[in-house]
Motif scaffolding. Structure first.
Motif, mmCIF file in Angstrom:
data_model
loop_
_atom_site.group_PDB
_atom_site.id
_atom_site.type_symbol
_atom_site.label_atom_id
_atom_site.label_comp_id
_atom_site.label_asym_id
_atom_site.label_seq_id
_atom_site.Cartn_x
_atom_site.Cartn_y
_atom_site.Cartn_z
ATOM 1 N N THR A 1 0.855 -1.192 0.000
ATOM 2 C CA THR A 1 0.000 0.000 0.000
ATOM 3 C C THR A 1 0.882 1.230 0.000
ATOM 4 O O THR A 1 1.888 1.301 0.720
ATOM 5 N N ASP A 2 0.512 2.215 -0.844
ATOM 6 C CA ASP A 2 1.336 3.411 -0.972
ATOM 7 C C ASP A 2 0.487 4.532 -1.566
ATOM 8 O O ASP A 2 -0.596 4.300 -2.109
ATOM 9 N N VAL B 1 -9.005 13.074 2.896
ATOM 10 C CA VAL B 1 -10.270 12.336 2.905
ATOM 11 C C VAL B 1 -10.010 10.988 3.544
ATOM 12 O O VAL B 1 -9.342 10.117 2.971
ATOM 13 N N GLY B 2 -10.527 10.783 4.749
ATOM 14 C CA GLY B 2 -10.299 9.538 5.466
ATOM 15 C C GLY B 2 -10.502 9.733 6.943
ATOM 16 O O GLY B 2 -10.616 10.862 7.435
ATOM 17 N N ALA B 3 -10.531 8.621 7.669
ATOM 18 C CA ALA B 3 -10.819 8.685 9.094
ATOM 19 C C ALA B 3 -9.646 9.213 9.903
ATOM 20 O O ALA B 3 -9.822 9.981 10.845
ATOM 21 N N ASN B 4 -8.400 8.801 9.531
ATOM 22 C CA ASN B 4 -7.247 9.163 10.360
ATOM 23 C C ASN B 4 -6.027 9.303 9.458
ATOM 24 O O ASN B 4 -5.543 8.325 8.891
ATOM 25 N N VAL C 1 -2.961 7.113 10.278
ATOM 26 C CA VAL C 1 -3.042 5.687 9.932
ATOM 27 C C VAL C 1 -3.873 5.578 8.654
ATOM 28 O O VAL C 1 -5.072 5.280 8.705
ATOM 29 N N PRO C 2 -3.275 5.848 7.485
ATOM 30 C CA PRO C 2 -4.056 5.835 6.248
ATOM 31 C C PRO C 2 -4.585 4.446 5.921
ATOM 32 O O PRO C 2 -3.955 3.432 6.210
ATOM 33 N N ALA C 3 -5.753 4.431 5.315
ATOM 34 C CA ALA C 3 -6.390 3.186 4.898
ATOM 35 C C ALA C 3 -6.607 3.235 3.389
ATOM 36 O O ALA C 3 -6.687 4.313 2.784
#
Length: 392
Positions: free
Chosen positions: A138-139, A221-224, A227-229
């Motif tokens: 993941t990147d 855009v994301g929850a955190n 700690v990217p998802a």
């Protein structure tokens, strides 16, 4: 560091490889024909462009910015000054806005990325074994990756991006009294970062139905963000300021359009800042020469690759004994290189004769005269030495 690795081993028999090599012969012939066509077309294109720029450089005039002179209608004019555009550019989704010619939205995606590496071994008898290793990690990437195209999509699924990069541009502007359109406006590069606000984040969050935060001058855009998802995005904005520009084009009906030379070449030159007409034409000539050499290299490389494919069956036939196959492959590679280079030079020379016969003929006469003079001079030296040598 790869998060996931998948390996696959494939085998091809000698007959399968031989069939693929003969199929490559057809592809090689097509590539050779295309390479010859590219080289021939490029020489004609380069000379036509050079002649058009030469005509334009002799006929261009400096026009005033404050008023449009009717006497210059249809003529090639040079203008330099501040560009003006009305209003602001605004992203319709987030509402981020900025002054200037354009506003560019850059989007990065946190997603699965696939890389692969292969190791091929030729077996006794001509068979081939290939071990391919696929690494998944993941990147962040500026280009959306379709995970359906992965070798192993299961467990490495990427989301369909709800937002992609885009540019919002002004459709019309003014350069002094002249009306200019996208042909000039699109050449102004976005260089100024645009600050984003919490209000922008709230608007984008409502549009995407996802949490959005302001992080390091970007909309996250994301929850955190710590700690990217997979599926998270980073969005930045860059504006193109309406600064000084220079243009060489045809004055027509109060605007600027491409100028058509006698040989059919279009001239519409642009540059950032205050640049003289002479400098703009010099840059255009340099660009034409650079493009000519790039296309020559591409054409010759295509010829080398094509000839390599045409001779491919020879090395495949010899791969029954792998050391012999390697030796033959080295030889055919050298022949392809020399042959491709020779054919390329011949095509370029013939093209020059066809496009510029007088210049080419004069060059040939000069070359023959020089070579003949050298041969004559070398032939005269022993005779001269014999005349002046003292008698014993």
């Amino acid at each position: 560091m790869p998060l996931d690795t998948v390996s696959e081993t494939t085998h091809r028999s000698w007959l399968q490889r031989l069939g693929a090599a003969f199929t490559g012969v057809v592809a090689g012939l097509v590539i050779v024909v295309l390479g010859i066509g590219l080289l021939a077309w490029n020489e004609g294109r380069a000379i036509a462009r050079a002649r058009g720029l030469s005509e334009g450089g002799r006929g261009v005039i400096v026009a005033p910015l404050a008023r449009i002179d009717p006497a210059n209608e249809g003529r090639l004019v040079h203008l330099s000054g501040p560009l003006r555009v009305e209003g602001r550019r605004e992203d319709p989704i987030s509402g981020v806005a900025a002054d200037g010619v354009s506003l560019r939205r850059d989007v990065e995606y946190y997603q699965w990325v696939e890389t692969s590496r292969s190791e091929t071994r030729t077996r006794l008898g001509g068979g081939e074994e290939t071990v391919t290793t696929y690494d998944y990690r993941t990147d962040w990437s500026a280009t959306p990756v379709a995970s359906a195209d992965f070798h192993t999509p299961a467990g490495h699924e990427n989301m369909t991006p709800p937002l992609e990069g885009a540019v919002v541009s002004a459709q019309e502007g003014r350069l002094g009294s002249y009306r200019v359109d996208h042909r000039l406006l699109d050449t102004v590069a976005p260089t100024v970062p645009v600050a984003v606000t919490e209000a922008d984040a709230q608007r984008l969050s409502a549009a995407l139905s996802r949490p959005v935060w302001v992080v390091n001058d970007a909309l996250y855009v994301g929850a955190n963000s710590a700690v990217p998802a997979v599926g998270d995005m980073r969005i930045r904005y860059v504006a193109a300021p309406a600064g000084a520009v220079s243009v060489v084009a045809a004055q027509r009906s109060g605007g600027l359009e491409p100028f058509l030379t006698r040989n059919g070449e279009e001239i519409y030159l642009t540059a950032a800042g205050a640049v003289t007409a002479d400098e703009m034409f010099r840059q255009a000539r340099d660009g034409n020469r650079m493009l000519s050499w790039v296309l020559r290299v591409v054409g010759i490389v295509g010829l080398i690759l094509g000839l390599g494919l045409i001779m491919g069956p020879l090395s495949t036939l010899a791969d029954v004994l792998p050391p012999v196959g390697s030796l033959v492959r080295f030889g055919t590679g050298a022949l392809a290189f020399v042959g491709g280079l020779a054919i390329g030079v011949i095509v370029i020379a013939v093209s020059w004769f066809l496009v510029r016969p007088v210049f080419a003929a004069c060059s040939l006469v000069v070359l023959v005269a020089v070579v003949g003079g050298v041969i004559w001079f070398r032939g005269r030296r022993p005779a001269a030495a014999a005349i002046i040598a003292p008698k014993p």
